[in-house]
Design an enzyme around this catalytic site. Structure first.
Site, PDB file in Angstrom:
ATOM      1  N   LYS A 181       1.256  -1.634   0.106  1.00  0.00           N
ATOM      2  CA  LYS A 181       0.308   0.217  -0.262  1.00  0.00           C
ATOM      3  C   LYS A 181       0.543   1.018  -0.215  1.00  0.00           C
ATOM      4  O   LYS A 181       0.765   1.755   0.995  1.00  0.00           O
ATOM      5  CB  LYS A 181      -1.007   0.047   1.377  1.00  0.00           C
ATOM      6  CG  LYS A 181      -2.057   1.268   1.409  1.00  0.00           C
ATOM      7  CD  LYS A 181      -2.875   0.512   0.169  1.00  0.00           C
ATOM      8  CE  LYS A 181      -3.590   1.628   0.180  1.00  0.00           C
ATOM      9  NZ  LYS A 181      -5.057   1.992  -0.903  1.00  0.00           N
ATOM     10  N   ASP A 214      -5.754  -3.166  -1.848  1.00  0.00           N
ATOM     11  CA  ASP A 214      -7.339  -3.391  -1.571  1.00  0.00           C
ATOM     12  C   ASP A 214      -7.113  -3.808  -2.802  1.00  0.00           C
ATOM     13  O   ASP A 214      -8.201  -4.766  -3.548  1.00  0.00           O
ATOM     14  CB  ASP A 214      -7.729  -1.945  -1.810  1.00  0.00           C
ATOM     15  CG  ASP A 214      -6.636  -0.664  -1.989  1.00  0.00           C
ATOM     16  OD1 ASP A 214      -5.522  -1.367  -2.785  1.00  0.00           O
ATOM     17  OD2 ASP A 214      -6.762  -0.020  -2.750  1.00  0.00           O
ATOM     18  N   ASP A 238      -1.143 -11.996   5.817  1.00  0.00           N
ATOM     19  CA  ASP A 238      -2.260 -12.479   6.864  1.00  0.00           C
ATOM     20  C   ASP A 238      -3.333 -12.582   6.357  1.00  0.00           C
ATOM     21  O   ASP A 238      -4.198 -13.677   5.995  1.00  0.00           O
ATOM     22  CB  ASP A 238      -2.436 -12.179   8.223  1.00  0.00           C
ATOM     23  CG  ASP A 238      -2.498 -13.323   9.540  1.00  0.00           C
ATOM     24  OD1 ASP A 238      -2.682 -14.720   9.003  1.00  0.00           O
ATOM     25  OD2 ASP A 238      -3.239 -12.957  10.343  1.00  0.00           O
ATOM     26  N   ASP A 242      -5.714 -16.076   4.529  1.00  0.00           N
ATOM     27  CA  ASP A 242      -7.082 -16.809   4.757  1.00  0.00           C
ATOM     28  C   ASP A 242      -8.115 -16.515   3.439  1.00  0.00           C
ATOM     29  O   ASP A 242      -9.029 -17.623   2.923  1.00  0.00           O
ATOM     30  CB  ASP A 242      -8.013 -15.651   6.145  1.00  0.00           C
ATOM     31  CG  ASP A 242      -7.209 -15.880   6.873  1.00  0.00           C
ATOM     32  OD1 ASP A 242      -6.407 -16.741   7.221  1.00  0.00           O
ATOM     33  OD2 ASP A 242      -7.812 -15.846   8.230  1.00  0.00           O
TER      34      ASP A 242
END
Ligand code: ATP
Length: 351
Positions: A181, A214, A238, A242
């Site tokens: 980012k 994003d 992380d 997932d």
């Protein structure tokens, strides 16, 4: 090979029991001479020894060839002074397990198309306030209503995770994607991005691109097949892993290996899932696949090829069990946790 096994909390003991069964079969089938040494961790250890990680356990783990850590009830452990240590943080930090390798692949089809990728997540700093300080804690309550959370990014950690990702990409499809980012976290993620690019220049065979974190959520859902190896800072990695585990079919398929220069720890990508604990429905594939990564790591390190052969055979046995529907309900099967472990072990035996 001497492996310390720490079953943990919630679904931990169930998926660890299923995994140990698979390992025993693999040991017989491939003459691995595995020695599994089980110890309590988490709530069981807190009750027995007054600490979630008892003194002395670290030395036992340091002396072993590998560690399997079942998921633990991290959310319950708040006060270190009362022995409530987060076992995952404890071993990652004390063994300097800086790279968290999280593969995700589909097993026949998949709602978002077939894919096979690996998230390489930095494991020792970033937004994890409980591990990014030498002393003290990286979250500060300035006034009752104001909290500051510190995120630490260092050149050394960026460099070593970038090298780990590049080395892995060289062994795979030679495509590295840097997730960041840097448009907002201009200094921290800016440095991470620059260093990853710089390190990747040392691996000229690699194709390298980068994606904002994003936008990555959209790309991962839209076309996960376009990715091979993805490198990210701790928390972004992380969250992203997932997502990729779930896209592959279930969070219960998410295996991971935490690796440093001298040690490795197999650990499912998910948590202790208290909502399904004790019901024999948790998918053990996450920890079985994590353990296969541990065997492969040991094989590569020791030069003993049979560990890598066993790792591949375990992965194939898991894939076959899933393809034949011998699996837990989260991926459409009807087996319990232990029965799925037994099915994987049975396939290993018959291969
Ligand atoms: P923790 O606080 O320990 O992280 P959690 O429940 O908040 O636990 P996860 O354990 O990661 O988070 O679980 C998120 C969801 O995924 C839960 O609804 C759980 O049922 C499901 N899940 C996690 N692991 C598995 C598994 N091995 N098999 C099936 N479902 C799983």
């Amino acid at each position: 090979m001497h492996i310390v096994v720490l079953p943990g909390d919630g679904i931990g003991p169930e998926i660890t029991a299923a995994t140990s069964g698979v390992l025993r079969t693999a040991s017989e089938r491939f003459q691995l001479d595995l020695r599994l040494e089980e110890h309590a961790v988490g709530h069981a250890s807190l009750e027995q020894f007054g600490a979630t990680v008892r003194p002395g356990l670290l030395d036992i783990v340091r002396g072993a060839d590998g560690l399997i850590l079942g998921p633990t009830a991290t959310f319950d452990f708040k006060d270190e002074a009362r022995g409530e240590i987060n076992p995952s943080r404890y071993f990652r930090k004390n063994l300097d397990l800086y790279a968290n390798i999280r593969p995700a692949r589909t097993y026949g089809g998949g709602r978002f198309g077939a894919f096979d990728l690996v998230v390489v997540r930095e494991n020792t700093e970033g937004f994890y306030a409980d591990r990014n300080m030498e002393e003290g804690h990286g979250e500060l309550r300035v006034t009752p209503d104001v909290v500051v959370s510190l995120r630490r990014i260092t050149r050394t950690c960026c460099e070593r995770i970038a090298h780990a990702a590049c080395r892995l990409a060289m062994k795979r499809q030679k495509h590295l994607t840097i997730v960041h980012k840097a448009n907002v976290l201009k200094m921290g993620d800016g440095m991470f991005l620059d260093i990853c690019r710089e390190v990747a220049r040392g691996y000229p065979a690699l194709e390298v691109d980068d994606v904002l974190v994003d936008a990555m959520m959209a790309h991962a859902v839209r076309n996960p097949a376009r990715f091979d190896v993805i490198v990210a800072t701790n928390m972004f990695g992380d969250i992203l892993s997932d997502l990729t585990a779930e896209l592959s079919g279930s969070l219960g398929l998410g295996g991971s290996l935490n690796v440093g220069d001298g040690h490795a720890m197999a650990q499912a990508a998910h948590g202790s899932a208290p909502d399904i604990a004790g019901r024999d429905v948790a998918n053990p594939a996450s920890l079985i696949l994590s353990t296969a990564l541990l065997l492969a790591w040991h094989g590569e390190r020791s030069g003993e090829i049979r560990y890598e052969t066993a790792a591949r055979a375990i992965e194939q046995a898991v894939a076959r069990a899933i393809a034949e529907g011998q699996a837990t309900p989260d991926i459409g099967g009807r087996l319990g946790t232990i029965a799925m472990g037994a099915a994987v072990a049975g396939m290993l035996r018959s291969e």
